[in-house]
Design a protein around this motif. Structure first.
Motif, PDB file in Angstrom:
ATOM      1  N   LEU A 238       0.970  -1.271  -0.053  1.00 21.22           N
ATOM      2  CA  LEU A 238      -0.173  -0.027  -0.004  1.00 21.22           C
ATOM      3  C   LEU A 238       0.969   1.156  -0.068  1.00 21.22           C
ATOM      4  O   LEU A 238       0.565   2.332  -0.549  1.00 21.22           O
ATOM      5  N   LEU A 239       1.626   1.257   0.743  1.00 18.87           N
ATOM      6  CA  LEU A 239       2.770   2.476   0.860  1.00 18.87           C
ATOM      7  C   LEU A 239       3.335   2.702  -0.514  1.00 18.87           C
ATOM      8  O   LEU A 239       3.589   3.643  -0.952  1.00 18.87           O
ATOM      9  N   ALA A 240       3.962   1.557  -1.119  1.00 21.53           N
ATOM     10  CA  ALA A 240       4.436   1.855  -2.609  1.00 21.53           C
ATOM     11  C   ALA A 240       3.525   2.344  -3.432  1.00 21.53           C
ATOM     12  O   ALA A 240       3.867   3.026  -4.512  1.00 21.53           O
ATOM     13  N   ALA A 241       2.278   1.804  -3.367  1.00 20.88           N
ATOM     14  CA  ALA A 241       1.293   2.344  -4.382  1.00 20.88           C
ATOM     15  C   ALA A 241       0.630   3.846  -4.102  1.00 20.88           C
ATOM     16  O   ALA A 241       0.619   4.391  -5.083  1.00 20.88           O
ATOM     17  N   ALA A 242       0.771   4.246  -2.778  1.00 17.74           N
ATOM     18  CA  ALA A 242       0.519   5.819  -2.531  1.00 17.74           C
ATOM     19  C   ALA A 242       1.581   6.392  -3.080  1.00 17.74           C
ATOM     20  O   ALA A 242       1.186   7.567  -3.664  1.00 17.74           O
ATOM     21  N   ARG A 243       2.710   5.972  -2.910  1.00 19.97           N
ATOM     22  CA  ARG A 243       3.871   6.971  -3.270  1.00 19.97           C
ATOM     23  C   ARG A 243       4.144   6.955  -4.939  1.00 19.97           C
ATOM     24  O   ARG A 243       4.207   7.995  -5.509  1.00 19.97           O
ATOM     25  N   THR A 244       3.824   5.772  -5.346  1.00 21.90           N
ATOM     26  CA  THR A 244       3.981   5.681  -6.851  1.00 21.90           C
ATOM     27  C   THR A 244       2.612   6.583  -7.579  1.00 21.90           C
ATOM     28  O   THR A 244       3.032   7.438  -8.459  1.00 21.90           O
ATOM     29  N   ALA A 245       1.595   6.868  -6.821  1.00 20.67           N
ATOM     30  CA  ALA A 245       0.554   7.614  -7.350  1.00 20.67           C
ATOM     31  C   ALA A 245       0.793   9.060  -7.135  1.00 20.67           C
ATOM     32  O   ALA A 245       0.009   9.910  -7.637  1.00 20.67           O
ATOM     33  N   GLY A 246       1.947   9.290  -6.275  1.00 22.61           N
ATOM     34  CA  GLY A 246       2.167  10.920  -6.152  1.00 22.61           C
ATOM     35  C   GLY A 246       1.763  11.304  -4.639  1.00 22.61           C
ATOM     36  O   GLY A 246       2.037  12.630  -4.253  1.00 22.61           O
ATOM     37  N   ALA A 247       1.385  10.315  -3.576  1.00 26.57           N
ATOM     38  CA  ALA A 247       0.979  11.180  -2.357  1.00 26.57           C
ATOM     39  C   ALA A 247       2.218  11.289  -1.591  1.00 26.57           C
ATOM     40  O   ALA A 247       3.485  10.507  -1.808  1.00 26.57           O
ATOM     41  N   SER A 248       2.294  12.139  -0.713  1.00 24.19           N
ATOM     42  CA  SER A 248       3.315  12.572   0.204  1.00 24.19           C
ATOM     43  C   SER A 248       3.163  11.854   1.418  1.00 24.19           C
ATOM     44  O   SER A 248       1.914  11.934   2.090  1.00 24.19           O
ATOM     45  N   VAL A 249       4.194  11.198   1.945  1.00 24.29           N
ATOM     46  CA  VAL A 249       3.977  10.488   3.422  1.00 24.29           C
ATOM     47  C   VAL A 249       5.095  10.917   4.417  1.00 24.29           C
ATOM     48  O   VAL A 249       6.077  10.570   3.909  1.00 24.29           O
ATOM     49  N   VAL A 250       4.472  11.363   5.294  1.00 21.70           N
ATOM     50  CA  VAL A 250       5.446  11.850   6.460  1.00 21.70           C
ATOM     51  C   VAL A 250       5.236  10.963   7.662  1.00 21.70           C
ATOM     52  O   VAL A 250       4.276  10.927   8.090  1.00 21.70           O
ATOM     53  N   THR A 251       6.548  10.499   8.303  1.00 23.75           N
ATOM     54  CA  THR A 251       6.372   9.600   9.316  1.00 23.75           C
ATOM     55  C   THR A 251       6.632  10.424  10.536  1.00 23.75           C
ATOM     56  O   THR A 251       7.555  11.601  10.330  1.00 23.75           O
ATOM     57  N   ASN A 252       6.773   9.813  11.704  1.00 25.27           N
ATOM     58  CA  ASN A 252       7.305  10.677  12.974  1.00 25.27           C
ATOM     59  C   ASN A 252       6.519  12.229  13.078  1.00 25.27           C
ATOM     60  O   ASN A 252       7.083  12.985  13.276  1.00 25.27           O
ATOM     61  N   ALA A 253       5.272  12.066  12.609  1.00 24.64           N
ATOM     62  CA  ALA A 253       4.416  13.288  12.594  1.00 24.64           C
ATOM     63  C   ALA A 253       3.224  13.148  13.396  1.00 24.64           C
ATOM     64  O   ALA A 253       2.234  12.632  13.107  1.00 24.64           O
ATOM     65  N   ALA A 254       3.544  13.575  14.614  1.00 27.62           N
ATOM     66  CA  ALA A 254       2.335  13.517  15.616  1.00 27.62           C
ATOM     67  C   ALA A 254       1.473  14.733  15.588  1.00 27.62           C
ATOM     68  O   ALA A 254       1.566  15.746  15.945  1.00 27.62           O
ATOM     69  N   VAL A 255       0.324  14.316  15.001  1.00 25.65           N
ATOM     70  CA  VAL A 255      -0.787  15.332  14.798  1.00 25.65           C
ATOM     71  C   VAL A 255      -1.347  15.961  16.084  1.00 25.65           C
ATOM     72  O   VAL A 255      -1.578  15.188  16.988  1.00 25.65           O
ATOM     73  N   SER A 256      -1.327  17.136  16.377  1.00 29.83           N
ATOM     74  CA  SER A 256      -1.819  17.710  17.715  1.00 29.83           C
ATOM     75  C   SER A 256      -3.253  18.437  17.395  1.00 29.83           C
ATOM     76  O   SER A 256      -3.974  18.669  18.556  1.00 29.83           O
ATOM     77  N   SER A 257      -3.591  18.947  16.228  1.00 35.89           N
ATOM     78  CA  SER A 257      -4.895  19.388  15.954  1.00 35.89           C
ATOM     79  C   SER A 257      -5.539  19.228  14.799  1.00 35.89           C
ATOM     80  O   SER A 257      -4.586  19.214  13.889  1.00 35.89           O
ATOM     81  N   VAL A 258      -6.793  19.390  14.805  1.00 35.82           N
ATOM     82  CA  VAL A 258      -7.489  19.063  13.538  1.00 35.82           C
ATOM     83  C   VAL A 258      -8.622  20.318  13.329  1.00 35.82           C
ATOM     84  O   VAL A 258      -9.405  20.330  14.055  1.00 35.82           O
ATOM     85  N   GLU A 259      -8.359  21.259  12.341  1.00 39.32           N
ATOM     86  CA  GLU A 259      -9.729  22.059  12.245  1.00 39.32           C
ATOM     87  C   GLU A 259     -10.435  21.887  10.752  1.00 39.32           C
ATOM     88  O   GLU A 259      -9.823  21.707   9.891  1.00 39.32           O
ATOM     89  N   ALA A 260     -11.738  21.979  10.831  1.00 38.64           N
ATOM     90  CA  ALA A 260     -12.388  21.893   9.415  1.00 38.64           C
ATOM     91  C   ALA A 260     -13.748  22.938   9.607  1.00 38.64           C
ATOM     92  O   ALA A 260     -14.310  22.629  10.635  1.00 38.64           O
ATOM     93  N   ASP A 261     -14.102  23.663   8.612  1.00 34.91           N
ATOM     94  CA  ASP A 261     -15.295  24.532   8.601  1.00 34.91           C
ATOM     95  C   ASP A 261     -16.280  24.180   7.595  1.00 34.91           C
ATOM     96  O   ASP A 261     -17.256  24.599   7.345  1.00 34.91           O
ATOM     97  N   GLY A 262     -16.057  23.095   6.793  1.00 30.94           N
ATOM     98  CA  GLY A 262     -16.881  22.582   5.646  1.00 30.94           C
ATOM     99  C   GLY A 262     -16.350  23.046   4.453  1.00 30.94           C
ATOM    100  O   GLY A 262     -16.605  22.351   3.396  1.00 30.94           O
ATOM    101  N   GLN A 263     -15.664  24.192   4.259  1.00 28.16           N
ATOM    102  CA  GLN A 263     -14.914  24.447   3.096  1.00 28.16           C
ATOM    103  C   GLN A 263     -13.367  24.215   3.125  1.00 28.16           C
ATOM    104  O   GLN A 263     -12.856  23.957   2.184  1.00 28.16           O
ATOM    105  N   ARG A 264     -12.759  24.725   4.051  1.00 30.39           N
ATOM    106  CA  ARG A 264     -11.265  24.325   4.409  1.00 30.39           C
ATOM    107  C   ARG A 264     -10.838  23.636   5.647  1.00 30.39           C
ATOM    108  O   ARG A 264     -11.695  23.549   6.859  1.00 30.39           O
ATOM    109  N   GLY A 265      -9.743  23.315   5.733  1.00 24.74           N
ATOM    110  CA  GLY A 265      -9.342  22.604   6.775  1.00 24.74           C
ATOM    111  C   GLY A 265      -7.905  22.914   7.073  1.00 24.74           C
ATOM    112  O   GLY A 265      -7.198  23.565   6.315  1.00 24.74           O
ATOM    113  N   SER A 266      -7.338  22.551   8.282  1.00 26.53           N
ATOM    114  CA  SER A 266      -5.897  22.821   8.900  1.00 26.53           C
ATOM    115  C   SER A 266      -5.598  21.790   9.942  1.00 26.53           C
ATOM    116  O   SER A 266      -6.670  21.274  10.404  1.00 26.53           O
TER     117      SER A 266
END
Length: 521
Positions: A238-266
């Motif tokens: 799956l990782l090989a397929a995602a990267r071949t498709a052009g997705a960026s994958v970052v590890t050691n990335a501990a997400v601390s917050s998610v925001e979304a308002d219906g139009q944009r996200g952060s």
């Protein structure tokens, strides 16, 4: 790294990678953020024992619900191998040691095994009738898992009315008791309703029915297959397929917050170079819903509770059985231990009362019999094998006061259950690591939460839901119709907590990606 992405996926487990591949292939800029040093979540292969060249599927271990269509769509290089035996159940009855064998495919030996246990062909005839009907239901439901949610009424019209009532409207225990007479056969049937789910078989919530259904509908057959190379091979593909498709994958990335308002996200995360944030159009959460609530700054409340004990072992040889059956055949499928129907009920009652099950039901599988590649050639030549033991009715509450002590006692009881059916001590067969310690590793729900972030150690991220809509008016927006909705249109669940989540399936990742593509301009 870009400052803006069309889609940011929180969590690099298998569902997140599936979603990333579909989205990136469609031309959307896609970022996957994973807090661990590696992707895969619970679908990983790791060297568990020091100095021993064996890569175990440490958490999840078999594949059933991953649709062949997803494998084909993403061009995954995977070898999912069938097991030669579906299940084997050792039984001590009336002074005799027997084994209930279910071949794959079932043949004359299966019928003889049922007759030897029960004294007639009636129970096996009931078995064939029941699973024939279940297969018809699976054939109807499985294809819909990769489509917008259908209504319960539309699906009911396409299947046997009696079976629908038995599996969807009445407690599973009623069906098992009505269709089968033998305690062991009843238990072998019923156990699929309690794997990772703490519920009594007569529970009016029907949680056990939902668990049973998901265990038996994968690809329309319900077959559980062994991934060659271990579960890590699934993630690697799956990782090989995602990267071949052009997705960026970052590890050691501990997400601390998610925001979304219906139009944009952060999304904000902490990485090796400090805190970073990125804006996006869509956020896909490949984390449990309760984790997403925390990342959104919301009150979490009481989270889900897992209910299992996972024990990984490496053996220097397979142990001999009291029944005299060939261990290479007995352990080739799912090896049921003390999973008689009555014992499942007793163990549930004890655990619900706050005590470890006295005789814990569990099941064992031997990955290396089907796929020896997870062991080094020298270990294979010496006759080594892996065993995975999955103990049921071990809710997290039993480990709350002293996880370490409860873990040790739980392992002792589970392995004693296996020992009771062996003609030699299991201890004599357990390999030793480079330090001379026994090659035994155990994971309680709290250990699983600490290792892979599943709240309460719940392997499904929460209670499983029916894979259809009771009320068709519930599915109005694209995320609702695909079963991945939150309260915000551009924030979607793409993990096991989605409506058709649970297990290693990729279904939630596929469906979240389809919901995005359906509404993307």
């Amino acid at each position: 790294m870009r400052d803006y992405y069309d889609a940011v996926i929180v969590g690099g487990g298998h569902n997140g990678l599936v979603a990333a591949t579909y989205l990136a292939r469609a031309g959307l800029s896609t970022l996957v953020l994973e807090q661990q040093p590696h992707t895969g979540g619970a679908a990983v292969s790791q060297q568990v024992f020091p100095g021993v060249d064996a890569r175990l599927s440490r958490y999840s271990y078999l594949v059933s619900l991953l649709p062949d269509k997803v494998v084909a769509d993403l061009g995954l290089s995977l070898d999912l191998r069938s097991r030669s035996v579906a299940s084997y159940t050792p039984v001590h009855r009336d002074g005799r040691d027997l084994g209930l064998l279910v071949e794959r495919p079932e043949g004359a030996a299966t019928r003889r095994s049922f007759a030897a246990l029960t004294g007639s062909d009636a129970e096996y005839d009931a078995w064939q009738s029941f699973y024939g009907a279940v297969g018809e239901l699976a054939g109807v439901v499985a294809p819909t898992l990769l489509e917008p949610l259908q209504s319960a009424a539309s699906l009911r019209r396409r299947v046997d009315a009696e079976l629908w009532e038995e599996l969807v409207e009445r407690p599973l225990g009623e069906t098992v008791e009505r269709r089968f007479a033998d305690d062991t056969v009843r238990g072998v049937v019923a156990t699929d309703g309690v794997i990772g789910t703490f519920a009594r078989l007569q529970d009016e919530s029907l949680l056990q029915n939902r668990c049973f259904l998901y265990h038996l509908i994968g690809n329309g057959t319900g077959e559980w297959r062994v991934p060659v190379g271990g579960m890590g091979a699934v993630t690697d593909a799956l990782l090989a397929a995602a990267r071949t498709a052009g997705a960026s994958v970052v590890t050691n990335a501990a997400v601390s917050s998610v925001e979304a308002d219906g139009q944009r996200g952060s999304v904000t995360w902490m990485g090796g170079d400090g805190e970073r944030s990125v804006d996006c159009r869509y956020v896909l959460a490949n984390v449990a819903p309760s984790v997403l609530d925390r990342l959104r700054g919301r009150s979490v409340g009481e989270g889900p509770e897992g209910s299992q004990l996972k024990v990984n072992l490496l053996l220097s040889r397979l142990p001999r059985l009291k029944s005299g059956d060939d261990p290479r055949r007995a352990f080739a499928g799912t090896f049921h231990i003390d999973e008689e129907y009555s014992r499942l009920d007793t163990a549930y009652a004890e655990a619900a009362a706050g005590a470890l099950p006295t005789v814990p039901p569990s099941e064992v599988y031997c990955h290396s019999l089907t796929d020896p590649t997870i062991l080094s050639p020298s270990l294979v030549a010496a006759g080594y094998h892996t065993l995975t033991v999955f103990g049921v009715h071990f809710p997290a509450r039993l480990f709350a006061s002293d996880n370490e002590a409860a873990r040790a006692e739980s392992v002792r009881r589970v392995l004693a259950g296996l020992d009771a059916y062996l003609s030699e001590p299991l201890e004599d067969c357990i390999a030793r690591d480079a330090d001379g310690a026994p090659c035994v590793e155990a994971k309680t729900p709290y250990d699983i939460e600490a290792s892979v972030g599943m709240p309460g150690g719940h392997i499904f991220h929460g209670d499983l839901q029916w894979p259809w809509l009771d009320d068709p008016s519930d599915g109005l927006s694209a995320p609702e119709r695909w079963g991945v909705a939150t309260d915000v249109a551009n924030l979607m669940i793409c993990g096991s907590g989605a409506r058709r989540g649970g297990a290693v399936s990729g279904i939630a990742g596929h469906n979240a990606a389809q919901a995005v593509l359906e509404q993307h301009p």
